[in-house]
Write a protein that holds these residues in place. Structure first.
Motif, short mmCIF file in Angstrom:
data_model
loop_
_atom_site.label_atom_id
_atom_site.label_comp_id
_atom_site.label_asym_id
_atom_site.label_seq_id
_atom_site.Cartn_x
_atom_site.Cartn_y
_atom_site.Cartn_z
N ASP A 10 0.73 -1.25 0.08
CA ASP A 10 -0.06 0.08 -0.04
C ASP A 10 0.78 1.15 0.03
N GLY B 3 0.10 4.40 1.03
CA GLY B 3 0.32 5.13 2.11
C GLY B 3 0.50 4.53 3.40
N PHE B 4 0.37 3.09 3.21
CA PHE B 4 0.97 2.22 4.35
C PHE B 4 1.55 1.00 4.05
N LYS C 283 1.43 2.31 13.74
CA LYS C 283 0.04 2.83 13.83
C LYS C 283 -0.45 2.94 12.35
N LEU C 284 -1.57 2.37 12.35
CA LEU C 284 -2.41 2.36 11.11
C LEU C 284 -2.70 3.73 10.70
N THR C 285 -2.65 4.16 9.36
CA THR C 285 -3.12 5.37 8.71
C THR C 285 -4.78 5.35 8.76
N ASN C 286 -5.46 6.35 8.73
CA ASN C 286 -6.86 6.54 8.70
C ASN C 286 -7.25 5.79 7.48
N GLU C 287 -6.50 6.11 6.36
CA GLU C 287 -7.15 5.08 5.15
C GLU C 287 -7.00 3.57 5.32
N ARG D 232 -7.14 2.07 8.28
CA ARG D 232 -7.96 1.81 9.37
C ARG D 232 -9.25 1.47 8.65
#
Length: 445
Positions: free
Chosen positions: A242, A244-245, A405-409, A411
């Motif tokens: 991913d 973003g993460f 920590k997970l990004t908001n996206e 999550r």
């Protein structure tokens, strides 16, 4: 009482009637309403009738006995002692011995039935997440069966060594090693020839000379095993690729922080002996993490047979374990746990059988010519655990405060299941258009 999932929608210009449009979960379905009304006398009778599944009238009526084929099942306990004893009297405990082993085989047949169905599910290139419940349910069924099989050995332990001796001589050269179905269970789960202990210096396949048995064995080796299919499924874990993460990059950084934390604590230990021991422990911990983080190191372990899963699948399994509270990972986490349960219970069953054999015949040779107790003891090792890598993942867990920590996206992605063939709003359902790797889709190399 009104259905909580249905409501009537009325047009302001029309009079409300019993045939107002019914919506189910917000979706209009006039056909469904017409069918319901026809059954309650408010509308025309539907010409489409559901199929009623029953036997043709010409067939024999079904009853408990003929449905279960009890005439065959209950007449299949042929006691050799009754046939070969001079006085033609059966040895009492031979009946128990036969019943126990026949029920083993019946349960093996059910386990194979469940494994094959799971292989069908995980063999799909795109696994619909709605299959999670079915997969978990069938794995749980296998777990319960293995619990039962482990307990069943205790019933056979009510037979004393002297009781067994009365009819054991009749059994040669038969052996439990010749159980075709148990070998099929092992093969279909994913046990490899390399992991097996050699039996009497020959391949286990030689214990099955009949053509049909050989065919079944070869088929079980040629087809994808449950291990292989689970490995491919784990490779497609959302979040491994991913933009973003990137889970594994974040994990490596977290491990470095965790090792530094342990190092700092070790260096602050005032006691010289404890100080040195703590530093050694930190070094061993760092070496353990390196065996997973360093792909070349991992490949060496695979080549030596000390690890089975490929590097990417290990990442997927680890991510599922670390983020198991996330809605989309709760089902996969249960699947991984149940696979370990099955492995553990098969090992327990082997061990229970081993202790039974030791109590019954000591160190005598087995009726099939094996080393008996010594051979069985060698099968209780970790080399026979198909999913041993899942057990060892506990070595690579880190405290919660160090987990990336997970990004908001991410999550959000892990909170909503993707179901093949559906879309939300105007989102495209075309995999090529969306470019999404959700729903454990195939990896694009």
């Amino acid at each position: 009482m009104a259905c909580p999932y249905a409501r009537f929608v009325e047009n302001d210009t029309e009079t409300s009637t019993a045939t107002a449009r019914l919506t189910v979960n917000g979706s209009v379905n006039n056909d469904a309403l017409a069918e319901i009304l026809s059954l309650t006398g408010y509308g025309p009778t539907s010409s489409v009738k559901p199929e009623l599944k029953r036997l043709p009238s010409s067939d024999e009526l079904v009853n408990y006995s003929n449905y279960l084929q009890l005439n065959k099942l209950l007449d299949s306990q042929l006691l050799l002692s009754s046939k070969h004893n001079q006085n033609k009297t059966p040895v009492h405990d031979e009946h128990l011995f036969i019943i126990i082993h026949q029920t083993f085989e019946l349960w093996f047949k059910q386990i194979i039935w469940e494994i094959d169905s799971l292989r069908d599910i995980f063999g799909n290139k795109l696994i619909d997440e709605t299959h999670m419940f079915v997969s978990i349910n069938r794995l749980q069924r296998c777990v319960h069966i293995w619990h039962l099989l482990c307990d069943q050995i205790s019933i056979l332990e009510t037979m004393t060594p002297l009781d067994f001796m009365e009819f054991r001589s009749y059994l040669s050269p038969a052996s439990g090693f010749q159980s075709l179905q148990f070998r099929l269970v092992e093969n279909k789960l994913g046990l490899t020839d390399k992991s097996r202990v050699v039996y009497n210096q020959t391949s286990y396949k030689n214990a099955f000379p009949v053509t049909n048995e050989q065919t079944q064995l070869l088929n079980s080796l040629d087809e994808p095993t449950l291990f292989t299919l689970i490995e491919r499924w784990l490779e497609r874990t959302p979040g491994l690729d991913d933009t973003g993460f990137n889970f594994f990059e974040g994990y490596k950084q977290s491990v470095a922080q965790y090792i530094k934390f342990l190092q700092t604590n070790a260096e602050s230990e005032p006691n010289p002996t404890a100080h040195q021991a703590a530093l050694e422990d930190v070094k061993k911990t760092a070496d353990t993490f390196r065996s997973l983080i360093d792909e070349k190191f991992h490949q060496q372990l695979v080549a030596r047979g000390e690890r089975r899963m490929n590097h990417r699948a290990m990442h997927g399994a680890l991510m599922i374990m670390l983020y198991r509270e996330q809605p989309r990972f709760q089902g996969p986490y249960q699947i991984l746990s149940l696979l370990m349960d099955i492995d553990a219970l098969i090992t327990k069953w082997r061990y229970n059988h081993l202790i039974l054999v030791q109590r019954q015949i000591g160190n005598k040779q087995g009726t099939g010519g094996s080393a008996g107790y010594s051979y069985l003891r060698s099968t209780c090792s970790d080399r026979y655990k198909v999913f041993i890598d899942l057990f060892n993942l506990a070595s690579f867990l880190i405290p919660r405060e160090f987990i990336p920590k997970l990004t908001n996206e991410m999550r959000i992605r892990l909170s909503v299941a993707k179901v093949h063939g559906t879309s939300n709003g105007n989102e495209s359902t075309d995999e090529n258009e969306s470019g999404s790797t959700d729903s454990f889709q195939p990896v694009k190399h």
